[in-house]
Design an enzyme around this catalytic site. Structure first.
Site, mmCIF file in Angstrom:
data_model
loop_
_atom_site.group_PDB
_atom_site.id
_atom_site.type_symbol
_atom_site.label_atom_id
_atom_site.label_comp_id
_atom_site.label_asym_id
_atom_site.label_seq_id
_atom_site.Cartn_x
_atom_site.Cartn_y
_atom_site.Cartn_z
ATOM 1 N N GLU A 1 0.714 -0.936 0.100
ATOM 2 C CA GLU A 1 -0.487 -0.102 0.079
ATOM 3 C C GLU A 1 0.762 1.338 -0.184
ATOM 4 O O GLU A 1 1.779 1.744 0.234
ATOM 5 C CB GLU A 1 -0.683 0.502 0.743
ATOM 6 N N CYS B 1 3.520 8.335 0.747
ATOM 7 C CA CYS B 1 4.071 7.675 1.844
ATOM 8 C C CYS B 1 4.341 6.357 1.183
ATOM 9 O O CYS B 1 3.211 5.761 0.903
ATOM 10 C CB CYS B 1 3.254 7.726 2.908
ATOM 11 N N CYS C 1 6.520 -7.131 7.047
ATOM 12 C CA CYS C 1 7.656 -6.736 7.400
ATOM 13 C C CYS C 1 8.108 -7.938 8.697
ATOM 14 O O CYS C 1 7.298 -8.491 9.405
ATOM 15 C CB CYS C 1 7.397 -5.353 8.721
ATOM 16 N N CYS D 1 5.886 -5.181 15.066
ATOM 17 C CA CYS D 1 5.774 -4.391 16.559
ATOM 18 C C CYS D 1 4.381 -4.457 16.847
ATOM 19 O O CYS D 1 3.443 -4.515 15.446
ATOM 20 C CB CYS D 1 5.959 -2.885 16.221
ATOM 21 N N CYS E 1 1.553 -2.734 14.730
ATOM 22 C CA CYS E 1 1.376 -2.342 13.441
ATOM 23 C C CYS E 1 1.159 -3.225 12.742
ATOM 24 O O CYS E 1 1.195 -4.687 12.953
ATOM 25 C CB CYS E 1 3.178 -2.202 13.380
ATOM 26 N N GLY F 1 6.443 -1.524 6.187
ATOM 27 C CA GLY F 1 8.806 -2.447 6.015
ATOM 28 C C GLY F 1 8.968 -1.228 7.095
ATOM 29 O O GLY F 1 9.070 -0.487 7.016
ATOM 30 N N SER G 1 11.518 6.494 8.176
ATOM 31 C CA SER G 1 11.798 6.535 9.971
ATOM 32 C C SER G 1 11.929 4.788 9.677
ATOM 33 O O SER G 1 11.710 4.205 9.356
ATOM 34 C CB SER G 1 10.311 5.593 9.463
ATOM 35 N N SER H 1 11.750 5.230 15.066
ATOM 36 C CA SER H 1 10.468 5.307 16.572
ATOM 37 C C SER H 1 10.866 4.257 17.671
ATOM 38 O O SER H 1 11.209 3.332 17.452
ATOM 39 C CB SER H 1 9.619 3.971 14.691
ATOM 40 N N LEU H 2 10.079 5.112 18.832
ATOM 41 C CA LEU H 2 10.915 5.213 19.800
ATOM 42 C C LEU H 2 9.947 4.140 20.879
ATOM 43 O O LEU H 2 10.361 3.598 21.102
ATOM 44 C CB LEU H 2 11.131 6.655 20.762
ATOM 45 N N HIS H 3 8.108 5.077 20.564
ATOM 46 C CA HIS H 3 7.314 4.211 21.595
ATOM 47 C C HIS H 3 7.411 4.376 22.505
ATOM 48 O O HIS H 3 6.400 4.039 23.184
ATOM 49 C CB HIS H 3 7.144 2.953 20.772
ATOM 50 N N ASN I 1 -3.217 4.487 16.388
ATOM 51 C CA ASN I 1 -4.209 4.109 15.511
ATOM 52 C C ASN I 1 -4.757 2.649 15.874
ATOM 53 O O ASN I 1 -4.117 1.583 15.320
ATOM 54 C CB ASN I 1 -4.264 4.136 13.759
ATOM 55 N N CYS J 1 -0.991 5.853 10.703
ATOM 56 C CA CYS J 1 0.477 5.020 10.472
ATOM 57 C C CYS J 1 0.060 3.445 10.744
ATOM 58 O O CYS J 1 -0.683 3.689 11.799
ATOM 59 C CB CYS J 1 0.907 5.515 11.215
#
Ligand code: SAH
Ligand code: SF4
Length: 349
Positions: A90, A103, A110, A114, A117, A160, A192, A215-217, A291, A334
């Site tokens: 996508e 994007c 991937c 995570c 995701c 990915g 990213s 991407s720390l989170h 999301n 995202c």
């Protein structure tokens, strides 16, 4: 062979092998990357016989638009593309004020897993080729050109992990930056990564002008490992060290991203820990309320929590932007990209 997979020297060699003069390579290149044609037939500056030969020898790209969806506020378009081997990816276009941001995906699926995701939930299929990456961007560049518009930003934040497909991602971006072609400004491109330290170090050593986001989170290892399994291998202290080295070497401000999940990583304790971790660094923090995805039960943080998180970070002198949730109604936000979109049949392109 997919024409988008060829570098300029490779294209030149292929045309010479076809008995063409060298300058034809330049014409074909400009048709693809400057005129932004959508087929060999549209290369009207070339003799018809050559166009026919090109059609026989090459594929003009490999993306088949399976579905194209617009969000109800018209700000976001998402395309589900089929690839030559049946894989699906996508790509998203976001329109906001004067910004036109594409994007793009770097992998089908991937491998990083995570938990929150949708791409991570589907697992890894394969790396995308240079051509498949370039073509996603050019697809939207062409669509915009038809409306006398053009892209202002390019972000590697689709499906990915870009640094798990480092060489193809960088070759694709170099292609888009190439001044003899699409001539896109490197400073308006962001890559990213979830934090593959060796690749961050490589990226730093290459002194690219492309922007870096990590991407720390979460700001503590136990929580980050629960959300981002890669943290077991590359824990926070080492990751922040690599990021600090990058900012010092490049002199560039980098971004940390967090998807805020209610009562997980959005607590005041996490905000304080993050403030302490990154204060004094040449960086900026982007937070986005989580999301929704099918296989993760966590809820997005509420507005008060997000505002408080930002306030705490700012008390450490760390700037923070709250990102808008966009394209949620078409699962284009995202972390919502996956191979088979859950879409109503009547909206299929
Ligand atoms: N693999 C790279 C780039 C693709 S993901 C990376 O992880 O950085 C793009 C961004 O979306 C990342 O910051 C990712 O953490 C974030 N994201 C993933 N799932 C999300 C979700 N459910 N809600 C909000 N953001 C999410
Ligand atoms: Fe992969 Fe990024 Fe999704 Fe993690 S957030 S699973 S690294 S695409």
């Amino acid at each position: 062979m997919n024409i988008f997979d060829l570098s300029y020297p490779e294209l030149e060699a292929a045309l010479i092998e076809m008995g063409q003069p060298k300058y034809r390579a330049k014409q074909v290149w400009q048709n693809i990357y400057v005129v932004l044609v959508g087929s060999f037939d549209e290369m009207t500056s070339l003799p018809k016989t050559l166009r026919e030969q090109l059609n026989e020898k090459f594929q003009f790209g490999s993306l088949k638009t399976l579905v194209s969806l617009n969000s109800s506020d018209r700000s976001t378009t998402k395309n589900l593309f089929g690839l030559a081997d049946g894989q699906q990816i996508e790509t998203v276009l976001m329109t906001y004020d004067t910004r036109r941001t594409v994007c793009f995906s770097t992998q089908a699926g991937c491998a990083m897993g995570c938990v929150f995701c949708a791409t991570g939930q589907m697992g890894f299929e394969r790396n995308l080729t240079v051509g498949e990456i370039v073509e996603q961007v050019l697809w939207f560049a062409r669509a915009l050109k038809d409306q006398d518009d053009r892209l202002t930003n390019i972000v590697a934040m689709g499906m990915g992990e870009p640094f798990h497909n480092y060489d193809n991602t960088m070759a694709a971006l170099d292609r888009l930056i190439d001044e003899t072609g699409y001539n896109f400004g490197a400073r308006r491109i962001t890559v990213s990564t979830v934090g593959l330290i060796p690749a961050i170090q490589k990226f730093a050593a290459e002194k690219r002008q492309i922007k870096l986001a990590v991407s720390l989170h979460a700001a503590t290892d136990d929580l980050r490992t629960a959300l981002v399994p890669l943290n077991k291998r590359y824990p926070i202290a080492d990751l922040i060290d690599a990021c600090r080295q990058y900012t010092e070497l490049s002199g560039r401000r980098m971004t940390f991203e967090l998807a805020l999940i209610a009562n997980q990583n959005d607590t005041p304790e996490q905000a304080h820990a993050l403030g302490k971790l990154v204060r004094g660094m040449l960086c900026h923090v982007n937070v986005i309320p989580l999301n929704p995805t099918t296989d993760y039960a966590g809820e997005k943080s509420n507005r008060e929590r997000v505002d408080e998180f930002k306030r705490i970070l700012e008390s450490y002198g760390v700037t923070c932007t709250i990102r808008m949730r966009r394209g949620i109604d078409i699962n284009a936000g995202c972390g919502q990209l996956r191979k088979t979109a859950d879409i109503p049949v009547d909206s299929i392109a």
